[in-house]
Every structure is written in structure tokens, then in C-alpha cells.
Design a protein around this motif. Structure first.
Motif, mmCIF file in Angstrom:
data_model
loop_
_atom_site.group_PDB
_atom_site.id
_atom_site.type_symbol
_atom_site.label_atom_id
_atom_site.label_comp_id
_atom_site.label_asym_id
_atom_site.label_seq_id
_atom_site.Cartn_x
_atom_site.Cartn_y
_atom_site.Cartn_z
ATOM 1 N N VAL A 134 0.818 -1.221 0.000
ATOM 2 C CA VAL A 134 0.000 0.000 0.000
ATOM 3 C C VAL A 134 0.853 1.273 0.000
ATOM 4 O O VAL A 134 0.650 2.162 -0.814
ATOM 5 C CB VAL A 134 -0.961 0.024 1.223
ATOM 6 N N THR A 135 1.827 1.358 0.911
ATOM 7 C CA THR A 135 2.618 2.587 1.007
ATOM 8 C C THR A 135 3.431 2.825 -0.266
ATOM 9 O O THR A 135 3.454 3.943 -0.789
ATOM 10 C CB THR A 135 3.579 2.511 2.222
ATOM 11 N N LEU A 136 4.094 1.781 -0.764
ATOM 12 C CA LEU A 136 4.933 1.961 -1.954
ATOM 13 C C LEU A 136 4.118 2.324 -3.209
ATOM 14 O O LEU A 136 4.524 3.206 -3.963
ATOM 15 C CB LEU A 136 5.817 0.730 -2.198
ATOM 16 N N PRO A 137 2.937 1.703 -3.434
ATOM 17 C CA PRO A 137 2.104 2.175 -4.553
ATOM 18 C C PRO A 137 1.700 3.650 -4.418
ATOM 19 O O PRO A 137 1.515 4.334 -5.416
ATOM 20 C CB PRO A 137 0.878 1.262 -4.499
ATOM 21 N N HIS A 138 1.591 4.168 -3.181
ATOM 22 C CA HIS A 138 1.273 5.590 -3.030
ATOM 23 C C HIS A 138 2.427 6.460 -3.534
ATOM 24 O O HIS A 138 2.205 7.556 -4.052
ATOM 25 C CB HIS A 138 0.966 5.923 -1.561
ATOM 26 N N GLY A 143 5.408 9.427 -9.278
ATOM 27 C CA GLY A 143 6.460 9.152 -10.254
ATOM 28 C C GLY A 143 7.701 8.510 -9.668
ATOM 29 O O GLY A 143 8.771 8.557 -10.256
ATOM 30 N N ILE A 144 7.570 7.909 -8.474
ATOM 31 C CA ILE A 144 8.719 7.217 -7.874
ATOM 32 C C ILE A 144 8.431 5.726 -7.990
ATOM 33 O O ILE A 144 7.695 5.177 -7.187
ATOM 34 C CB ILE A 144 8.879 7.615 -6.386
ATOM 35 N N PRO A 170 14.630 4.094 -5.426
ATOM 36 C CA PRO A 170 15.396 4.887 -6.389
ATOM 37 C C PRO A 170 15.446 6.350 -5.956
ATOM 38 O O PRO A 170 14.708 6.745 -5.058
ATOM 39 C CB PRO A 170 14.574 4.743 -7.677
ATOM 40 N N ILE A 171 16.299 7.144 -6.598
ATOM 41 C CA ILE A 171 16.293 8.574 -6.287
ATOM 42 C C ILE A 171 15.624 9.329 -7.433
ATOM 43 O O ILE A 171 15.664 8.892 -8.575
ATOM 44 C CB ILE A 171 17.725 9.114 -6.053
ATOM 45 N N VAL A 172 14.983 10.440 -7.100
ATOM 46 C CA VAL A 172 14.314 11.239 -8.129
ATOM 47 C C VAL A 172 14.837 12.667 -8.046
ATOM 48 O O VAL A 172 15.348 13.095 -7.015
ATOM 49 C CB VAL A 172 12.789 11.241 -7.939
ATOM 50 N N LYS A 173 14.691 13.379 -9.166
ATOM 51 C CA LYS A 173 15.111 14.781 -9.151
ATOM 52 C C LYS A 173 14.012 15.610 -8.492
ATOM 53 O O LYS A 173 14.250 16.456 -7.643
ATOM 54 C CB LYS A 173 15.373 15.247 -10.577
ATOM 55 N N GLU A 174 12.773 15.376 -8.924
ATOM 56 C CA GLU A 174 11.641 16.051 -8.288
ATOM 57 C C GLU A 174 10.408 15.159 -8.420
ATOM 58 O O GLU A 174 10.380 14.250 -9.244
ATOM 59 C CB GLU A 174 11.398 17.429 -8.913
ATOM 60 N N VAL A 175 9.395 15.443 -7.595
ATOM 61 C CA VAL A 175 8.190 14.596 -7.635
ATOM 62 C C VAL A 175 7.098 15.281 -8.455
ATOM 63 O O VAL A 175 7.048 16.500 -8.545
ATOM 64 C CB VAL A 175 7.665 14.264 -6.209
ATOM 65 N N LYS A 176 6.228 14.464 -9.026
ATOM 66 C CA LYS A 176 5.158 14.986 -9.877
ATOM 67 C C LYS A 176 4.048 15.608 -9.036
ATOM 68 O O LYS A 176 3.877 15.258 -7.871
ATOM 69 C CB LYS A 176 4.564 13.842 -10.715
ATOM 70 N N THR A 177 3.282 16.470 -9.670
ATOM 71 C CA THR A 177 2.116 17.056 -8.997
ATOM 72 C C THR A 177 0.981 16.028 -9.024
ATOM 73 O O THR A 177 0.742 15.389 -10.049
ATOM 74 C CB THR A 177 1.672 18.338 -9.730
ATOM 75 N N LEU A 178 0.284 15.929 -7.914
ATOM 76 C CA LEU A 178 -0.800 14.934 -7.815
ATOM 77 C C LEU A 178 -2.142 15.588 -8.105
ATOM 78 O O LEU A 178 -2.422 16.691 -7.631
ATOM 79 C CB LEU A 178 -0.818 14.338 -6.406
#
Length: 361
Positions: A134-138, A143-144, A170-178
Motif C-alpha cells: 500500500v505505502t509503496l504504490p502511493h 512518479g517514484i 530509487p532517487i528522483v530529481k523532483e516529484v510529480k504534482t498529484l
């Protein structure tokens, strides 16, 4: 030190979320009066252990704990990630330590490879099953996703534990808008019943009892019986049932119940099942256990308006919103969806948070 960059709090509650916000914003945080009125004052062993773990996953963090343990000062460093192993004390489960780390892991310098040992399921914190399903699908909403994984190597029931999980992020540069405003209709229910060092029939008994309630509502139910044998089953006997309901728009609601002395598997199954139905009734696109995670990621999103529909905020979420205002200066606009139900629409302007640690690599 500038007074602008030091944030003060009192009390032991909400310690985890304040440490996380401090690390993400780089602001120093001082928490005092930690159980100062208690017979046994100061930080508990699991809180000290969490501070040590945060020290391991960051580089250059300074943590000062007062002699009595009733005050703590954190001067955060950069999140370095990489391979880290940590033994969690048996007073809290692994979920207590994983929850805050899931929030900071995407913004580290190197991808996380975290191994945690201890109790995998108890009644206080999210179990590793729910974090995996549940947490990881959130996080994937933002976009992670590539290489995001939680492996359960060994189960560990309280009181002796002996479980082990591996968390890869993984690492991300920035997160998407929800933009998540349609909760949809519940289309399927999935669950994991696991039992360790007890009669393997206990899993089937939990599944049957849970089905007896859920079959009235929906045909697509698959409850998986997870049996661990030998060394993989930890040091103590125990069993638990984790359930999740997924909607047509991929909104997930979850619940769980773990064994306690004197309870039959049927009791545990009914507890978990009723908790799931109650979560679904609470409505929204995100369940109560994950409100904080989603709200934080919305704040960290790109400089655009993010929206999410959720049920009423839990007490913890209300305090989290206040803490976000203190650290980020971001205020959420919360409006009722319509007069017929209690669901609310949370919207905020993202701060356009960029993972600066990553560019150092």
C-alpha cells in the motif's frame, strides 16, 4: 545560529514527522520536554534507535541529546542513502522506522539499500506487508517507481522478533504534482494471511472468516496464505491478516490485525475485515494511515496546484499540516466535496522541491 532556521517543539508526540521535515528542509529542530513529567523521563530506546538510523542514512547530521534525554537537537545533513543495515529494538516494529524513511528515501544522494531487522508485524505500527502493498504504490502516484521494492526476507512476530526486510528505493530529481479527486468504486480486495511458528491451518481459518464477511459485497476477493518455514519464520509464534481494497481508479484502502494472546484466528480476521470496511466508509482516494505521506509529497511537488480527495483528517494528520506550515510555510486549502458526505478536497501549491543531494553524485 540564526533563530530563523531553528524550529522548537515540545513533547514526545509526532517526533518522527518533525525529524523528517527537518531533514527535508535543512532546518535545525529542537524538541524539549520529552516525557518530562513521566516516571521514566526522556527518549525511549526506539526513539534513540530512530535517531541513530537517521544518522546512518545522512551525512553530516549532528544529533545532541540532553543528559536526562528530555531534549534533543537535530542539525540535519544531506541524505546519503546507499547500503545501510540497522537492528531495530524489540519495543517497536520495523514499520515505525520504515515510515519516516520512505518519506526521505527518494531525495537521497545514492539509491537506498536498507536492511532492517526486528519485529515485522505488531498492533502499533504499519506492518511490512502493508508498507509493501500500500505505502509503496502511493509513492508511485508521484512518479517514484523504477526499482522501488520492499523484500520480506524473514518474518518476526513479537516479542522476540527475528524478522528482516530489505528496502530498495530509487532517487528522483523532483516529484510529480498529484491530481487525484476521483475515488472510484471498490473493484477488488486482496489480502495476505501469514502465520509463523503456529499451525499453518491458522492462515486458512483467518481467510475463511474474512471471506464470510467480504463475500457479501464483492466477488473479486483473493486472500493469499503466506507460510514461512524454519529459519525464515523468526523467533516467536504469531499470525496476522493484512487486507487492502483497490478501486477502479487505483485508490487503496487498507487494514490489518495481528495476533494477541487469547484471540482466535477468526477474531483477528473479523477485526481486520471490519477495520477495512470502516476505512472504505471513511471514503476518499487515500486511507487514514497514508494521509501524511501523500500530503507531504504534494507539498514537495512541482510549482503547481496539487489536489487530492480524502476523508476527514486524523489527529496525526492535523498536526502534520501544522508542522508543514512551520517548516515549509505551505498552507493547504481544504474544502468539503459536497454536503452529502464527509469527504474533503485538499489542495496546495507545491514548493517545487528539487533533490539537491542528487546533483552532488
Amino acid at each position: 545560529m540564526e533563530s530563523r532556521s531553528l524550529v522548537n517543539f515540545s513533547g514526545h508526540q509526532y517526533l518522527r514527522q518533525r525529524l523528517v521535515l527537518s531533514i527535508l528542509t535543512g532546518k535545525h529542530v529542537r524538541i524539549d520536554k520529552i516525557r518530562s513529567e513521566d516516571k521514566d523521563p526522556g527518549l525511549r530506546d526506539y526513539e534513540v534507535s530512530l535517531l541513530r538510523l537517521l544518522e546512518k542514512v545522512t551525512n553530516g547530521s549532528v544529533i545532541e541529546i540532553s543528559v536526562t534525554g528530555t531534549a534533543v537537537l537535530l542539525k540535519p545533513g544531506v541524505v546519503s542513502g546507499g547500503p545501510v543495515t540497522h537492528d531495530c529494538p524489540l519495543s517497536r516494529s520495523i514499520g515505525y522506522f520504515l515510515e519516516p524513511l520512505v518519506m526521505i528515501a527518494p531525495f537521497s544522494k545514492k539509491p537506498f539499500q536498507l536492511t532492517l531487522r526486528g519485529i515485522t508485524t505488531d498492533d502499533n505500527d504499519l506492518s511490512v506487508d502493508l508498507i509493501r502493498t500500500v505505502t509503496l504504490p502511493h509513492l508511485q502516484l508521484f512518479g517514484i517507481s523504477d526499482g522501488l521494492e520492499l523484500r520480506i526476507k524473514r518474518r518476526g512476530a513479537p516479542p522476540e522478533g527475528g524478522g528482516e526486510v530489505q528496502f530498495l528505493c530509487p532517487i528522483v530529481k523532483e516529484v510529480k504534482t498529484l491530481n487525484f479527486v476521483d475515488p472510484g468504486k471498490i473493484k477488488r480486495i486482496r489480502g495476505i494471511a501469514h502465520s509463523v511458528r503456529v499451525n499453518p491451518q491458522f492462515s486458512n481459518r483467518m481467510i475463511d472468516a474474512s471471506r464470510s464477511v467480504l463475500n457479501r459485497f464483492i466477488p473479486d476477493i483473493y486472500l493469499y496464505s503466506d507460510v514461512y518455514k524454519g529459519d525464515e519464520s523468526g523467533k516467536s509464534p504469531g499470525y496476522a491478516l493484512s487486507l487492502l481494497a483497490e478501486s477502479t481508479t487505483s485508490a487503496i484502502h487498507c487494514s490489518e490485525a495481528a495476533s494477541s494472546p487469547g484471540e482466535t484466528p477468526e477474531d483477528i480476521a473479523l477485526l481486520a475485515t471490519r477495520a477495512l470496511l470502516s476505512e472504505i466508509r471513511n471514503g476518499g482516494c487515500v486511507d487514514r494511515k497514508h494521509q501524511s505521506l501523500v500530503l507531504l509529497m504534494m507539498v514537495l511537488g512541482s510549482e503547481d496546484i496539487g489536489q487530492c480527495r480524502m476523508g476527514e483528517p486524523s489527529v496525526r494528520t492535523v498536526q502534520f499540516l501544522r508542522d508543514i506550515k512551520v517548516f515549509f510555510g505551505t498552507v493547504f486549502n481544504i474544502t468539503p466535496v459536497d454536503s452529502s458526505n464527509t469527504e474533503l478536497l485538499y489542495s496546495c501549491l507545491g514548493t517545487g522541491y528539487v533533490n539537491v543531494n542528487r546533483s552532488l553524485a
